[in-house]
Design an enzyme around this catalytic site. Structure first.
Site, short mmCIF file in Angstrom:
data_model
loop_
_atom_site.label_atom_id
_atom_site.label_comp_id
_atom_site.label_asym_id
_atom_site.label_seq_id
_atom_site.Cartn_x
_atom_site.Cartn_y
_atom_site.Cartn_z
N GLU A 1 -11.62 4.13 6.26
CA GLU A 1 -10.69 5.05 6.93
C GLU A 1 -11.49 6.22 7.50
O GLU A 1 -11.57 6.40 8.70
CB GLU A 1 -9.64 5.52 5.92
CG GLU A 1 -8.52 6.34 6.53
CD GLU A 1 -7.51 6.81 5.49
OE1 GLU A 1 -6.42 7.22 5.91
OE2 GLU A 1 -7.83 6.79 4.29
N HIS B 1 0.87 -1.18 0.00
CA HIS B 1 0.00 0.00 0.00
C HIS B 1 0.90 1.23 0.00
O HIS B 1 1.21 1.80 1.05
CB HIS B 1 -0.91 -0.02 1.24
CG HIS B 1 -1.92 1.08 1.28
ND1 HIS B 1 -3.02 1.06 2.12
CD2 HIS B 1 -2.00 2.26 0.61
CE1 HIS B 1 -3.72 2.16 1.97
NE2 HIS B 1 -3.11 2.91 1.05
#
Length: 346
Positions: free
Chosen positions: A195, A21
């Site tokens: 998130e 990521h």
């Protein structure tokens, strides 16, 4: 009682790792900005400090773009930065990388996307496996960009697409079709979720987009049914703890949900996300897990192994890497056990 910082860091550094990521714009080495303008970029950002907290995503985005777009104005600049990024990752014992470039640089700056891809691929060093994704922001599937994205799905060397950008904005209605078409052309599909939006958005990217990997995904912990869905689909969360701590309201080093996700049987990896603005290295992420969330060394090994299990490799190559990983990890765990057993004055 935790291990000494020196002993722990040596263990982490010796552990073979993946970085799954990583935004290429957010991975820009600070020293390249200093070479560009030594006065303007003489001092590193305040956000590199350990206890820094961004006000919101817009605050983060402003800093990221304000720095990254000063550099990334051409495919050649992507190539130059990637050579440094990949070399520094190799020095951190990273063997496999998944990174992305933002479709926004095509849309707003007119940079050639195929040129970016080719430049990144040409920067891959011997001995490292790298997969490149195009990151598409929530509103980035518009009339101007749709032909570009559809063409990108035919590019050799593009591993897939990823949903990027401000999570709270609506996702273009065409997204489910595009993500399905991407898979039909042999591309891998990811999405950032969980998130700033809760577990319901994680469910959306799984069920509506068919995302095969979730970037972050940590707020899935809020809904046991979504955790069950992740396990049922055998999905992996590419988690970036330091990024989450500095960006997400209420998240600290001591309460980051990766402990609960791991204990719930969800496969997690750890990565750095955007070291340009966070000032982090991969070892810092592993250290946070051990020091603040109680991960044992064996559990750190499990996290590192997850990255190789999730890697986009042919099965034969994956198994070869896993066998090599297991030999190294067993030796490291045996050595750390022997070290703990030795008398202090030995």
């Amino acid at each position: 009682m935790t291990d000494s910082a020196h002993s722990l860091r040596a263990f982490i550094n010796a552990l073979p790792k993946t970085e799954t990521h990583l935004h290429m714009e957010g991975a820009l080495p600070w020293r390249l900005l200093q070479e560009l303008d030594g006065i303007k970029y003489a001092a590193t950002p305040p956000s590199w400090e350990g206890h820094f907290k961004f006000r919101d995503f817009a605050h983060f985005d402003e800093q990221l773009l304000g720095h990254a777009l000063a550099w990334y104005v051409s495919p050649e600049r992507y190539h130059e930065a990637a050579k440094v990024v990949f070399r520094e990752l190799q020095e951190q014992n990273v063997h496999y990388v998944e990174t992305s470039f933002a479709s926004g640089v095509i849309e707003f700056l007119g940079v050639d996307g195929k040129g970016i891809l080719d430049g990144l691929l040409a920067a891959v060093p011997e001995g490292m496996e790298v997969r490149i994704f195009m990151g598409i922001h929530h509103g980035g599937m518009n009339e101007k960009m749709l032909p570009v994205i559809e063409e990108a799905l035919t590019w050799d060397g593009l591993a897939g697409i990823d949903l990027h950008g401000t999570e709270t904005l609506p996702v273009d209605e065409i997204a489910p079709r595009l993500w399905r078409e991407a898979r039909e052309t042999g591309k891998f599909t990811k999405a950032h979720a969980g998130e700033f939006c809760g577990a319901e958005f994680v469910r959306y990217v799984i069920e509506e987009l068919g995302a095969q990997r979730i970037e972050h995904g940590v707020r899935a912990v809020e809904d046991p049914a979504v955790l069950a869905l992740i396990r049922e689909r055998d999905l992996t969360l590419d988690v970036c703890p330091i990024s989450n701590v500095k960006l997400m309201p209420g998240i600290t080093r001591d309460n980051h949900p990766i402990r609960e996700l791991f204990d719930a049987g969800v496969r997690c990896t750890v990565s750095t996300d955007d070291p340009l603005v966070f000032g982090n290295k991969l070892a810092d992420e592993y250290e946070l897990l051990h020091v603040h969330r109680g991960f044992s060394r064996a559990e750190l090994v499990r996290i590192a192994r997850n990255g190789f299990e999730a890697a986009l490799l042919c099965e034969e190559h994956r198994q070869a890497l896993l066998e090599e990983f297991d030999r190294t990890a067993a030796s490291l765990l045996e050595g750390s056990a022997e070290q703990r057993d030795c008398p202090a004055d030995a």
